[in-house]
Scaffold this motif. Structure first.
Motif, mmCIF file in Angstrom:
data_model
loop_
_atom_site.group_PDB
_atom_site.id
_atom_site.type_symbol
_atom_site.label_atom_id
_atom_site.label_comp_id
_atom_site.label_asym_id
_atom_site.label_seq_id
_atom_site.Cartn_x
_atom_site.Cartn_y
_atom_site.Cartn_z
ATOM 1 N N ASN A 17 -15.694 -120.665 -83.734
ATOM 2 C CA ASN A 17 -16.741 -120.319 -82.761
ATOM 3 C C ASN A 17 -16.181 -119.998 -81.377
ATOM 4 O O ASN A 17 -16.721 -120.424 -80.363
ATOM 5 C CB ASN A 17 -17.761 -121.451 -82.670
ATOM 6 N N GLY A 54 -18.582 -127.513 -84.368
ATOM 7 C CA GLY A 54 -19.612 -127.109 -85.329
ATOM 8 C C GLY A 54 -19.025 -126.555 -86.609
ATOM 9 O O GLY A 54 -19.596 -125.652 -87.229
ATOM 10 N N ASN A 56 -18.220 -125.481 -90.128
ATOM 11 C CA ASN A 56 -19.130 -125.339 -91.270
ATOM 12 C C ASN A 56 -18.383 -125.110 -92.579
ATOM 13 O O ASN A 56 -18.946 -124.599 -93.538
ATOM 14 C CB ASN A 56 -20.117 -124.195 -91.024
ATOM 15 N N ARG A 72 -10.223 -122.989 -95.167
ATOM 16 C CA ARG A 72 -11.509 -123.642 -95.415
ATOM 17 C C ARG A 72 -11.332 -125.021 -96.010
ATOM 18 O O ARG A 72 -10.253 -125.398 -96.434
ATOM 19 C CB ARG A 72 -12.389 -122.788 -96.295
ATOM 20 N N GLY A 76 -17.819 -131.061 -96.537
ATOM 21 C CA GLY A 76 -18.109 -131.053 -95.113
ATOM 22 C C GLY A 76 -17.216 -132.025 -94.361
ATOM 23 O O GLY A 76 -16.397 -132.731 -94.937
ATOM 24 N N ASP A 78 -17.501 -135.056 -91.402
ATOM 25 C CA ASP A 78 -18.358 -135.900 -90.570
ATOM 26 C C ASP A 78 -17.543 -137.099 -90.097
ATOM 27 O O ASP A 78 -16.360 -137.197 -90.393
ATOM 28 C CB ASP A 78 -19.627 -136.325 -91.317
#
Length: 109
Positions: A17, A54, A56, A72, A76, A78
């Motif tokens: 981002n 963020g 993803n 990648r 996810g 967290d």
């Protein structure tokens, strides 16, 4: 069947981002039975930085020569994830040993 052909490491930037973070990465070249080759890129990224950006599941590794490789993680990320998170990518666009050596000078044969 894949067999090991070469390995190396380098320094780059991980981009998500529009933000970037310096990272080290490892390269492994595997050779198929038909003599084609595949370059696997693996790096460890700081979990908290990924969350803050963020993340993803996808990011871009920018190598020192400016080339960009998508990396990648299927699962996810967290606060319960490890402090360092493994990201991987593959370059299957070059399968010739000489071209791989030129594209990835950080490899040691």
């Amino acid at each position: 069947m894949l067999t090991f052909a070469a390995e190396g490491s380098g320094q780059g930037r991980l981009e998500i981002n529009g933000n970037s973070e310096p990272v080290s990465y490892e390269l492994v070249v595997a050779r198929e039975d038909d003599d084609s080759r595949q370059v696997r890129i693996r790096l460890m990224a700081p979990r908290d930085w990924l969350i803050k950006q963020g993340f993803n599941g996808e990011a871009v590794l920018v190598r020192s020569n400016g080339s960009r490789i998508e990396v990648r993680r299927e699962e996810g990320v967290d606060v319960g994830s490890s402090i360092s998170v493994a990201l991987e990518g593959y370059d299957e666009s070059i399968d010739n040993a000489e071209e791989i050596a030129q594209a990835y000078p950080e490899l040691k044969h």
